[in-house]
Design a protein around this motif. Structure first.
Motif, PDB file in Angstrom:
ATOM      1  N   UNK A  58     -77.400  22.888  28.700  1.00 28.52           N
ATOM      2  CA  UNK A  58     -76.400  22.014  28.113  1.00 28.52           C
ATOM      3  C   UNK A  58     -75.093  22.035  28.898  1.00 28.52           C
ATOM      4  N   UNK A  59     -74.781  23.156  29.501  1.00 25.99           N
ATOM      5  CA  UNK A  59     -73.543  23.249  30.271  1.00 25.99           C
ATOM      6  C   UNK A  59     -73.569  22.301  31.466  1.00 25.99           C
ATOM      7  N   UNK A  60     -74.750  22.100  32.023  1.00 27.68           N
ATOM      8  CA  UNK A  60     -74.863  21.200  33.175  1.00 27.68           C
ATOM      9  C   UNK A  60     -74.565  19.764  32.749  1.00 27.68           C
ATOM     10  N   UNK A  61     -75.116  19.350  31.621  1.00 21.07           N
ATOM     11  CA  UNK A  61     -74.875  17.977  31.151  1.00 21.07           C
ATOM     12  C   UNK A  61     -73.393  17.753  30.889  1.00 21.07           C
ATOM     13  N   UNK A  62     -72.717  18.707  30.263  1.00 21.77           N
ATOM     14  CA  UNK A  62     -71.282  18.576  29.995  1.00 21.77           C
ATOM     15  C   UNK A  62     -70.480  18.533  31.282  1.00 21.77           C
ATOM     16  N   UNK A  63     -70.888  19.365  32.247  1.00 26.05           N
ATOM     17  CA  UNK A  63     -70.210  19.369  33.545  1.00 26.05           C
ATOM     18  C   UNK A  63     -70.406  18.057  34.275  1.00 26.05           C
ATOM     19  N   UNK A  64     -71.606  17.471  34.178  1.00 27.28           N
ATOM     20  CA  UNK A  64     -71.884  16.185  34.832  1.00 27.28           C
ATOM     21  C   UNK A  64     -71.059  15.075  34.200  1.00 27.28           C
ATOM     22  N   UNK A  65     -70.959  15.101  32.866  1.00 28.76           N
ATOM     23  CA  UNK A  65     -70.143  14.080  32.182  1.00 28.76           C
ATOM     24  C   UNK A  65     -68.677  14.215  32.562  1.00 28.76           C
ATOM     25  N   UNK A  66     -68.202  15.454  32.642  1.00 31.40           N
ATOM     26  CA  UNK A  66     -66.801  15.684  32.999  1.00 31.40           C
ATOM     27  C   UNK A  66     -66.545  15.200  34.432  1.00 31.40           C
ATOM     28  N   UNK A  67     -67.476  15.507  35.360  1.00 36.06           N
ATOM     29  CA  UNK A  67     -67.297  15.065  36.734  1.00 36.06           C
ATOM     30  C   UNK A  67     -67.331  13.542  36.807  1.00 36.06           C
ATOM     31  N   UNK A  68     -68.224  12.908  36.056  1.00 34.17           N
ATOM     32  CA  UNK A  68     -68.289  11.452  36.050  1.00 34.17           C
ATOM     33  C   UNK A  68     -66.985  10.868  35.519  1.00 34.17           C
ATOM     34  N   UNK A  69     -66.436  11.466  34.489  1.00 32.56           N
ATOM     35  CA  UNK A  69     -65.158  10.996  33.941  1.00 32.56           C
ATOM     36  C   UNK A  69     -64.044  11.181  34.965  1.00 32.56           C
ATOM     37  N   UNK A  70     -64.057  12.297  35.659  1.00 34.34           N
ATOM     38  CA  UNK A  70     -63.052  12.548  36.693  1.00 34.34           C
ATOM     39  C   UNK A  70     -63.203  11.533  37.816  1.00 34.34           C
ATOM     40  N   UNK A  71     -64.444  11.234  38.195  1.00 33.26           N
ATOM     41  CA  UNK A  71     -64.679  10.247  39.247  1.00 33.26           C
ATOM     42  C   UNK A  71     -64.194   8.865  38.832  1.00 33.26           C
ATOM     43  N   UNK A  72     -64.393   8.500  37.566  1.00 37.90           N
ATOM     44  CA  UNK A  72     -63.895   7.201  37.083  1.00 37.90           C
ATOM     45  C   UNK A  72     -62.375   7.142  37.160  1.00 37.90           C
ATOM     46  N   UNK A  73     -61.730   8.224  36.759  1.00 39.13           N
ATOM     47  CA  UNK A  73     -60.267   8.284  36.809  1.00 39.13           C
ATOM     48  C   UNK A  73     -59.791   8.206  38.258  1.00 39.13           C
ATOM     49  N   UNK A  74     -60.426   8.952  39.142  1.00 41.55           N
ATOM     50  CA  UNK A  74     -60.010   8.950  40.549  1.00 41.55           C
ATOM     51  C   UNK A  74     -60.206   7.565  41.167  1.00 41.55           C
ATOM     52  N   UNK A  75     -61.334   6.934  40.866  1.00 44.01           N
ATOM     53  CA  UNK A  75     -61.601   5.586  41.388  1.00 44.01           C
ATOM     54  C   UNK A  75     -60.532   4.616  40.900  1.00 44.01           C
ATOM     55  N   UNK A  76     -60.171   4.739  39.628  1.00 43.65           N
ATOM     56  CA  UNK A  76     -59.138   3.872  39.048  1.00 43.65           C
ATOM     57  C   UNK A  76     -57.785   4.138  39.723  1.00 43.65           C
ATOM     58  N   UNK A  77     -57.473   5.390  39.987  1.00 48.12           N
ATOM     59  CA  UNK A  77     -56.214   5.726  40.665  1.00 48.12           C
ATOM     60  C   UNK A  77     -56.172   5.111  42.067  1.00 48.12           C
ATOM     61  N   UNK A  78     -57.292   5.145  42.772  1.00 46.22           N
ATOM     62  CA  UNK A  78     -57.347   4.556  44.111  1.00 46.22           C
ATOM     63  C   UNK A  78     -57.181   3.043  44.015  1.00 46.22           C
ATOM     64  N   UNK A  79     -57.846   2.420  43.035  1.00 45.74           N
ATOM     65  CA  UNK A  79     -57.685   0.971  42.843  1.00 45.74           C
ATOM     66  C   UNK A  79     -56.232   0.617  42.543  1.00 45.74           C
ATOM     67  N   UNK A  80     -55.583   1.421  41.720  1.00 49.55           N
ATOM     68  CA  UNK A  80     -54.184   1.170  41.374  1.00 49.55           C
ATOM     69  C   UNK A  80     -53.296   1.307  42.613  1.00 49.55           C
ATOM     70  N   UNK A  81     -53.559   2.307  43.436  1.00 48.98           N
ATOM     71  CA  UNK A  81     -52.799   2.472  44.683  1.00 48.98           C
ATOM     72  C   UNK A  81     -53.043   1.284  45.609  1.00 48.98           C
ATOM     73  N   UNK A  82     -54.278   0.810  45.654  1.00 52.54           N
ATOM     74  CA  UNK A  82     -54.594  -0.360  46.490  1.00 52.54           C
ATOM     75  C   UNK A  82     -53.875  -1.596  45.959  1.00 52.54           C
ATOM     76  N   UNK A  83     -53.791  -1.720  44.649  1.00 57.21           N
ATOM     77  CA  UNK A  83     -53.078  -2.851  44.043  1.00 57.21           C
ATOM     78  C   UNK A  83     -51.606  -2.804  44.427  1.00 57.21           C
ATOM     79  N   UNK A  84     -50.978  -1.649  44.284  1.00 54.79           N
ATOM     80  CA  UNK A  84     -49.559  -1.528  44.653  1.00 54.79           C
ATOM     81  C   UNK A  84     -49.347  -1.868  46.128  1.00 54.79           C
TER      82      UNK A  84
END
Length: 161
Positions: free
Chosen positions: A1-27
């Motif tokens: 179960x710890x692996x699934x939670x870690x994968x979800x957390x990493x996916x959430x972090x990746x979504x946030x990072x991707x969004x941050x890069x898109x926002x920087x590209x927009x600026x």
């Protein structure tokens, strides 16, 4: 179960990072325009290594497509809000056009960036996708308004300039 939670957390972090890069590209695109925006300037703006940009986006075009989509989606959301605000079809059309013109003027950097991206797509021969999405997005609110039962002829009630 710890692996699934870690994968979800990493996916959430990746979504946030991707969004941050898109926002920087927009600026960056709004400040310098699409043609002058490089992946290196986006990386500097986002505070990430250049390689990280390539992890999330295949190319500059891939990233700029996301920026153009954000500009477009914001406009469509604003036009959709106009549709929800007015019931009278003639008033709706008037408000749609006015909203588009005001936004294009007040947020001129976003308008210019979208036009620059459009021109880049024409030059690259990839305009078909953007054209289809743009036409569908702008056509939908007008079609919905004109298709309402009992709508008077808009030209009969629209104020003349």
């Amino acid at each position: 179960m710890a692996i699934a939670g870690g994968a979800r957390r990493q996916t959430a972090i990746q979504r946030v990072r991707r969004r941050e890069i898109e926002t920087a590209a927009m600026r960056t695109a709004l400040r310098h325009g699409f043609p002058a925006t490089s992946l290196r300037t986006v990386a500097n703006e986002a505070g990430v290594p250049l390689g990280e940009i390539h992890y999330y986006f295949r190319s500059k075009d891939d990233l700029m497509r996301r920026v153009a989509a954000r500009i477009y989606d914001a406009m469509i959301a604003e036009l959709s809000a106009v549709l929800a605000k007015y019931r009278d079809p003639a008033r709706r059309i008037d408000a749609l056009v006015e909203t588009w013109l005001v936004r294009a003027t007040e947020d001129w950097r976003a308008s210019l960036a979208f036009v620059e991206y459009w021109a880049a797509c024409v030059r690259a021969g990839t305009i078909d996708r953007l054209y289809t999405k743009t036409l569908a997005g702008f056509r939908a609110p007008l079609t919905d308004t004109l298709a309402e039962p009992g709508a008077d002829a808009p030209q009969a009630r629209a104020p003349r300039p």
